[in-house]
Design a protein around this motif. Sequence first.
Motif, mmCIF file in Angstrom:
data_model
loop_
_atom_site.group_PDB
_atom_site.id
_atom_site.type_symbol
_atom_site.label_atom_id
_atom_site.label_comp_id
_atom_site.label_asym_id
_atom_site.label_seq_id
_atom_site.Cartn_x
_atom_site.Cartn_y
_atom_site.Cartn_z
ATOM 1 N N MET A 405 54.631 46.457 13.015
ATOM 2 C CA MET A 405 53.594 45.753 12.272
ATOM 3 C C MET A 405 54.154 44.498 11.611
ATOM 4 S SD MET A 405 50.357 46.011 11.616
ATOM 5 C CE MET A 405 50.099 47.730 12.012
ATOM 6 N N GLU A 406 55.353 44.597 11.023
ATOM 7 C CA GLU A 406 55.928 43.451 10.324
ATOM 8 C C GLU A 406 56.774 42.564 11.236
ATOM 9 O OE1 GLU A 406 54.712 42.793 7.635
ATOM 10 O OE2 GLU A 406 53.875 44.710 7.056
ATOM 11 N N LYS A 407 57.130 43.060 12.412
ATOM 12 C CA LYS A 407 57.926 42.251 13.333
ATOM 13 C C LYS A 407 57.053 41.420 14.265
ATOM 14 C CE LYS A 407 62.006 45.263 13.438
ATOM 15 N NZ LYS A 407 62.888 46.115 14.297
ATOM 16 N N LEU A 408 55.991 42.028 14.796
ATOM 17 C CA LEU A 408 55.176 41.356 15.793
ATOM 18 C C LEU A 408 53.902 40.743 15.225
ATOM 19 C CD1 LEU A 408 55.457 43.899 18.759
ATOM 20 C CD2 LEU A 408 56.873 41.887 18.281
ATOM 21 N N GLY A 409 53.447 41.240 14.085
ATOM 22 C CA GLY A 409 52.213 40.720 13.515
ATOM 23 C C GLY A 409 50.991 41.495 13.952
ATOM 24 N N ARG A 410 49.849 41.146 13.345
ATOM 25 C CA ARG A 410 48.619 41.905 13.584
ATOM 26 C C ARG A 410 47.965 41.541 14.923
ATOM 27 N NH1 ARG A 410 51.476 42.751 9.053
ATOM 28 N NH2 ARG A 410 50.263 42.779 7.119
ATOM 29 N N ARG A 411 47.870 40.253 15.214
ATOM 30 C CA ARG A 411 47.148 39.813 16.419
ATOM 31 C C ARG A 411 47.745 40.361 17.719
ATOM 32 N NH1 ARG A 411 43.889 35.368 17.318
ATOM 33 N NH2 ARG A 411 45.349 34.629 18.902
ATOM 34 N N PRO A 412 49.049 40.201 17.952
ATOM 35 C CA PRO A 412 49.606 40.738 19.214
ATOM 36 C C PRO A 412 49.418 42.243 19.349
ATOM 37 C CG PRO A 412 51.163 39.233 18.165
ATOM 38 C CD PRO A 412 50.079 39.471 17.175
ATOM 39 N N LEU A 413 49.500 42.969 18.220
ATOM 40 C CA LEU A 413 49.348 44.417 18.272
ATOM 41 C C LEU A 413 47.889 44.845 18.422
ATOM 42 C CD1 LEU A 413 51.954 45.735 15.684
ATOM 43 C CD2 LEU A 413 52.005 45.952 18.159
ATOM 44 N N LEU A 414 46.980 43.925 18.242
ATOM 45 C CA LEU A 414 45.584 44.200 18.566
ATOM 46 C C LEU A 414 45.307 43.899 20.041
ATOM 47 C CD1 LEU A 414 43.467 42.853 15.552
ATOM 48 C CD2 LEU A 414 43.452 45.185 16.438
ATOM 49 N N ILE A 415 45.712 42.713 20.470
ATOM 50 C CA ILE A 415 45.274 42.210 21.774
ATOM 51 C C ILE A 415 45.890 42.980 22.943
ATOM 52 C CG2 ILE A 415 45.320 40.200 23.296
ATOM 53 C CD1 ILE A 415 45.202 38.480 20.666
ATOM 54 N N TRP A 416 47.229 43.097 22.972
ATOM 55 C CA TRP A 416 47.871 43.671 24.159
ATOM 56 C C TRP A 416 47.628 45.178 24.307
ATOM 57 C CZ3 TRP A 416 48.498 40.179 27.497
ATOM 58 C CH2 TRP A 416 48.856 38.880 27.116
ATOM 59 N N PRO A 417 47.730 45.977 23.258
ATOM 60 C CA PRO A 417 47.382 47.397 23.429
ATOM 61 C C PRO A 417 45.923 47.613 23.848
ATOM 62 C CG PRO A 417 48.711 47.120 21.468
ATOM 63 C CD PRO A 417 48.331 45.746 21.937
ATOM 64 N N MET A 418 45.009 46.764 23.371
ATOM 65 C CA MET A 418 43.612 46.896 23.793
ATOM 66 C C MET A 418 43.454 46.604 25.282
ATOM 67 S SD MET A 418 41.584 45.274 20.514
ATOM 68 C CE MET A 418 39.957 45.377 21.253
ATOM 69 N N CYS A 419 44.245 45.672 25.797
ATOM 70 C CA CYS A 419 44.232 45.428 27.248
ATOM 71 C C CYS A 419 44.680 46.691 27.988
ATOM 72 C CB CYS A 419 45.153 44.259 27.591
ATOM 73 S SG CYS A 419 44.575 42.657 26.983
ATOM 74 N N GLY A 420 45.691 47.363 27.443
ATOM 75 C CA GLY A 420 46.140 48.623 28.039
ATOM 76 C C GLY A 420 45.069 49.694 27.993
ATOM 77 N N MET A 421 44.293 49.733 26.909
ATOM 78 C CA MET A 421 43.196 50.703 26.801
ATOM 79 C C MET A 421 42.142 50.458 27.875
ATOM 80 S SD MET A 421 42.924 50.600 22.632
ATOM 81 C CE MET A 421 41.444 51.602 22.470
ATOM 82 N N VAL A 422 41.854 49.193 28.155
ATOM 83 C CA VAL A 422 40.889 48.846 29.202
ATOM 84 C C VAL A 422 41.370 49.365 30.553
ATOM 85 C CG1 VAL A 422 39.858 46.936 30.495
ATOM 86 C CG2 VAL A 422 39.972 46.830 27.998
ATOM 87 N N VAL A 423 42.650 49.116 30.868
ATOM 88 C CA VAL A 423 43.216 49.574 32.137
ATOM 89 C C VAL A 423 43.140 51.101 32.230
ATOM 90 C CG1 VAL A 423 45.317 49.708 33.522
ATOM 91 C CG2 VAL A 423 44.726 47.567 32.371
ATOM 92 N N SER A 424 43.444 51.789 31.116
ATOM 93 C CA SER A 424 43.401 53.263 31.114
ATOM 94 C C SER A 424 42.019 53.782 31.442
ATOM 95 C CB SER A 424 43.851 53.791 29.738
ATOM 96 O OG SER A 424 45.192 53.455 29.469
ATOM 97 N N PHE A 425 40.994 53.191 30.849
ATOM 98 C CA PHE A 425 39.632 53.648 31.106
ATOM 99 C C PHE A 425 39.174 53.315 32.528
ATOM 100 C CE2 PHE A 425 38.063 54.124 26.483
ATOM 101 C CZ PHE A 425 38.162 55.504 26.583
ATOM 102 N N ILE A 426 39.654 52.214 33.063
ATOM 103 C CA ILE A 426 39.318 51.889 34.460
ATOM 104 C C ILE A 426 39.877 52.956 35.393
ATOM 105 C CG2 ILE A 426 39.753 50.270 36.345
ATOM 106 C CD1 ILE A 426 39.643 47.997 34.263
ATOM 107 N N VAL A 427 41.145 53.309 35.185
ATOM 108 C CA VAL A 427 41.779 54.331 36.024
ATOM 109 C C VAL A 427 41.093 55.682 35.828
ATOM 110 C CG1 VAL A 427 43.935 55.569 36.512
ATOM 111 C CG2 VAL A 427 43.996 53.121 36.003
ATOM 112 N N LEU A 428 40.758 56.032 34.567
ATOM 113 C CA LEU A 428 40.074 57.299 34.291
ATOM 114 C C LEU A 428 38.737 57.363 35.014
ATOM 115 C CD1 LEU A 428 40.043 59.976 32.643
ATOM 116 C CD2 LEU A 428 38.854 58.705 30.825
ATOM 117 N N THR A 429 37.983 56.265 34.993
ATOM 118 C CA THR A 429 36.687 56.221 35.664
ATOM 119 C C THR A 429 36.830 56.436 37.161
ATOM 120 O OG1 THR A 429 35.818 54.705 33.970
ATOM 121 C CG2 THR A 429 34.640 54.797 36.068
#
Length: 577
Positions: A405-429
């Motif tokens: 949280m203090e090394k990478l900041g808030r924005r990168p930790l929001l954007i990139w993991p959310m992209c991973g969540m999208v990929v996960s749901f695509i594969v699950l579907t």
Amino acid sequence: MTRNGNSHYTPETEQEAGMTKWLFFSVTICVLGNSFLYGYNIGVINSPASLIKTFYSQVYLARTGNETVYNPSDKSLYYAKDDNSSTVTTTLAPVVVVTLGPKGTTIPSNDTPPVVVVRPQGLARSPDDIDKDNYIEIMWSLTVALFVFFGMVGAFTSGRVADHFGRKKGMIIMTIFMFIAAIFGGITTMVKSPECLMVSRVFVGLHNGVTVSLASLYLAEISPKKIRGAIGTCHQLFITIGILWSQIIGLPDLLAKWESWPWLFAFNAVPALVCLVAFPLCPESPRFLLIKKADEDGAKKALVKLRGTFNVENEMEEMRIEARKANTLEQFTLKKLLTTPDLKMPIIIACTLQVAQQWSGINAAMSYSTFIFKQATIAENIIPYVIVGQGAINVIATIICVPLMEKLGRRPLLIWPMCGMVVSFIVLTVCLSLLQSGNYQSSQTTLGIVCIFVMMSYIIGFAVGLGPIPFIVCGEIFRQEPRAAAMSLALAFNWICNFILMLTFRFIQKAIESYTYLIFIVILVAAIIFIVIFVPETKNRTFDEIAASIAFGRARRGARHGQDGEELQPMGGGQRV
């Protein structure tokens, strides 16, 4: 740097205070009595779901004059007496499936007859009967959703509670709701009343709706700036620990049994008792004491206790500046919050992040994961342990998130993991669609394992980013005077979206099956685009710097050109060194 008659200081020279024993103690008690209970009550309803639905069915049958007993061997309900008025034992034969022709004649082997289920005498409801009963499904979904609906009610009142009683005192007062919830939940089977469990969920929701907001405020306001993000993440960490603990004690080998599942809901009293006893020892938020109560001595004593040093003048001066500005402004009501131009964008950001958090599907994954894994054809006896593994991954990922949280900041930790969540749901579907097509029976085990893996990766993505950061950002993008009201509004959006999801998810899942997760994919993609365009980085910035950077109109122009007056001057009014 110490302050004297000839020296000056700026926000950058603020003492880099770290973790102290009282700060650690205060954070621990806050998250144990509030964040932990929130997570626990998200997860506790999941593991005993089939038992609770069977109990509901038993009670509703009894109210029509049909007494039944539960048979643990096949998880079915049998009439308490057969046609000869002899007591039915729990060793009855399971349901038998046979093939019959017209009028019971034998069908030639080359024909394809209908399948008829012949029940053993005395069978009232099988698990399939209960699962297909829409009335039971509605009552079950209502039980899950009541927690969320009254959480929303609590969230709307949390701002008033925070400003009237204070952050700490407000959380202490709210523990009485959790004791009431524990009593009603614990006596549910004793009094044979599904309504008791529903009432328990109402009081749990009221408690969590208020205290989730208060806990976020308290953690943000007692934290040194340099570790504010890490401490804020503790809120989400203990939510995940609460979920994991509910999954562990909800295993079939522990409390998820026919005779003991109400103890899962009575457990709410234990963390509440710890909070009631230990929280009075913790200091109140210094910012609340100075800015809201004008108690400078009390604020300084609290700050000294939290920081473990008397050298707290820098933070005191920052709060004095904020207090002077707050005193020139009227109290922030919801109407004023929504009609203040400079707060329009912060409110949109705060509410959008809360909507994205809930409609990313996380609480559906936590509260209904039993049904999701059944959909993925995972063996029923394995599912509880898969769910515990899911909870453990959630905790581990959140712990990893704390230093990031203090090394990478808030924005990168929001954007990139959310992209991973999208990929996960695509594969699950894709996997669920293949499983339900019936054409890949030979690959059923492999596809089931892939479903487990992508659900775990989805949980990791949420735990690292969209889980903790919306709470932190909502506490950071507002100045002191509108912060409590803004947090209340944002948390209300969180609860509203959660309520809608919890009430409708099972019906959506039954209606469109594997395509359910396309809804979450669309929401996540839209949220990522919004964050990239509008959400600022808040790491290592003061509350005023953050607020000025996203304000509309004159305030933003003033911030850009250094014309915003006192709030942008070095704290203490001196020159930079």
